[in-house]
Write an enzyme that holds these catalytic residues in place. Structure first.
Site, PDB file in Angstrom:
ATOM      1  N   TRP A 114       0.798  -1.200   0.113  1.00 21.91           N
ATOM      2  CA  TRP A 114       0.003   0.087  -0.090  1.00 21.91           C
ATOM      3  C   TRP A 114       0.771   1.232  -0.139  1.00 21.91           C
ATOM      4  CZ3 TRP A 114      -4.368  -0.820  -1.995  1.00 21.91           C
ATOM      5  CH2 TRP A 114      -5.110  -1.944  -2.086  1.00 21.91           C
ATOM      6  N   LYS A 123     -11.763  -2.520   6.193  1.00 21.29           N
ATOM      7  CA  LYS A 123     -11.005  -3.643   7.071  1.00 21.29           C
ATOM      8  C   LYS A 123     -11.590  -3.387   8.354  1.00 21.29           C
ATOM      9  CE  LYS A 123      -8.918  -3.301   2.993  1.00 21.29           C
ATOM     10  NZ  LYS A 123      -7.696  -2.654   2.724  1.00 21.29           N
ATOM     11  N   ASP A 141      -1.158   5.959   6.936  1.00 21.71           N
ATOM     12  CA  ASP A 141      -2.439   5.184   6.639  1.00 21.71           C
ATOM     13  C   ASP A 141      -2.783   4.070   7.432  1.00 21.71           C
ATOM     14  OD1 ASP A 141      -4.011   3.466   5.003  1.00 21.71           O
ATOM     15  OD2 ASP A 141      -2.775   2.914   3.448  1.00 21.71           O
TER      16      ASP A 141
END
Ligand SMILES: *Cc1c(COP(=O)(O)O)cnc(C)c1O
Length: 375
Positions: free
Chosen positions: A113, A208, A184
């Site tokens: 990511w 998530k 993040d």
């Protein structure tokens, strides 16, 4: 109505180890189901009412306030609900804090990511990859000695939990006081308490660990709201969302509603984030212990000092064995365990809402599978 298709019931639910969208607390799903046709007081479904309806505005404010109370977020910070997923934040952060400056944005690259975030940020300005663990397939995290960050950087960016590799920072990376720290936190948001005042900005997509797909939470220090050039695209401009209480345009009403319920579940049913962390430690440790005691049958991907509480990643002796594991697990009602192709093997995502019983069932299966297939 003619003969209806067989309907799935709650007893058909498996233990779902999906990385995201992922497991939600069953009590939240039931509440949503109860209120679905008619939101109390609204005479209509939540899906059918205006985002300006006072019932929805109250839902939005309650969701924000519950997050503020769970994380201890002070008035120095704005809490915003946005669409576009975590991916839009890759661009928004750089558009607001980097575009048009001659500063550099510093990135700690510790997984898939982070790599995507860097790619987008480079479109906005000067980006420096201050640390990169690609050489070891992102199995580790930096210590302060492994990177430097100049005092005049636009920000220092990291991903607190790399969902694919299963590496998680135990605490915030070292960052000069003059530099906003950006995180993040998509796949570990609300898994434990956080010292929010160490951050300039932290964000998480909900699907998530915090709710359904469609909403991202952005927590941003208010003094950073005014840095951006007002000519950046309006939706990317955080100040628009802040000034309009997340109603600059139509927000993702349903996702915010469910996220608010998940937050309340954390507050009331779990008893807060410290308690949640304790449960998450217990759950993840029980699986890592089985990996460590398997005589090498299971090999953890992450180095032991940065193992994730949320995504437990490990490999088996061969691809055939991995396929066999996934298939047999499926017949034990243990679902979505196949690892991401870049790491291979197995990934068990055991987010907040994964009950202890699910982790226990997976652990029992792992022990049994190893004894039947090793040696
Ligand atoms: C899933 C995920 C993303 C991407 O989220 P989208 O909402 O699909 O854009 C970004 N970062 C992390 C850490 C993730 O787990």
């Amino acid at each position: 109505m003619t003969a209806s298709a067989p309907s799935a019931s709650a007893t058909d639910r498996v233990f779902n180890f999906s990385a995201g969208p992922a497991v939600l607390p069953e009590s939240v799903l039931r509440e949503v189901q109860e209120e679905f046709l008619c939101l109390p007081g609204a005479g209509a479904s939540l899906l059918e009412i205006s985002h300006r309806d006072k019932l929805f505005v109250e839902i939005l404010h309650n969701a924000e306030n519950t997050l503020r109370s769970l994380l201890g977020i002070s008035d120095d910070y704005s809490v915003m609900f946005m669409q576009g997923g975590a991916t839009l934040q890759f661009s928004a952060i750089a558009a607001n804090l980097l575009r048009g400056t001659d500063k550099t944005a510093q990135y700690l690259l510790t997984g898939s990511w982070g790599k995507k975030a860097i790619k987008e940020a480079k479109k906005e300005g000067k980006v420096v990859t201050a640390y990169d663990s690609a050489d070891t397939n992102y199995d580790r995290l930096p210590t302060a000695a492994d990177y430097t960050c100049p005092d005049d950087a636009a920000y220092l960016y990291y991903c607190s939990n790399e969902t694919i590799q299963g590496v998680q920072f135990g605490s915030e990376p070292e960052c000069p006081a003059s530099v906003p720290l950006v995180s993040d936190a998509s796949s570990d948001f609300l898994c434990r308490p956080l010292p929010v005042d160490k951050y300039g900005l932290l964000y998480a997509c909900a699907q998530k660990n915090a709710g359904p797909a469609g909403v991202s939470v952005v927590v941003m220090r208010k003094d950073l709201l005014d840095i951006a050039d007002p000519n950046i695209p309006g939706y990317l401009h955080y100040k628009n969302h802040h000034d309009n209480d997340s109603e600059w345009n139509t927000p993702p009403t349903f996702a915010i509603y469910v996220l608010g319920k998940v937050a309340r579940w954390l507050q009331n049913d779990i008893g807060g984030l410290a308690k949640m962390e304790e449960l998450n430690r217990e759950k993840s440790q029980s699986l890592y212990k089985i990996i460590d005691e398997s005589n090498g049958f299971y090999k953890g991907h992450a180095q032991t000092d940065c193992r994730s509480l949320m995504n437990v990643t490990f490999n088996l002796p061969s691809e055939e064995m991995t396929a066999k594991f996934v298939s047999e697990a499926g017949s034990h009602r243990l679902a979505a365990l196949k690892g991401h192709r870049s790491v291979g093997g197995i990934r068990a995502s055991i987010y907040n809402a994964m009950p202890r019983e699910g982790v226990q069932a997976l652990g029992d299966f792992m022990t049994d599978f190893a004894s039947r297939n090793s040696g």
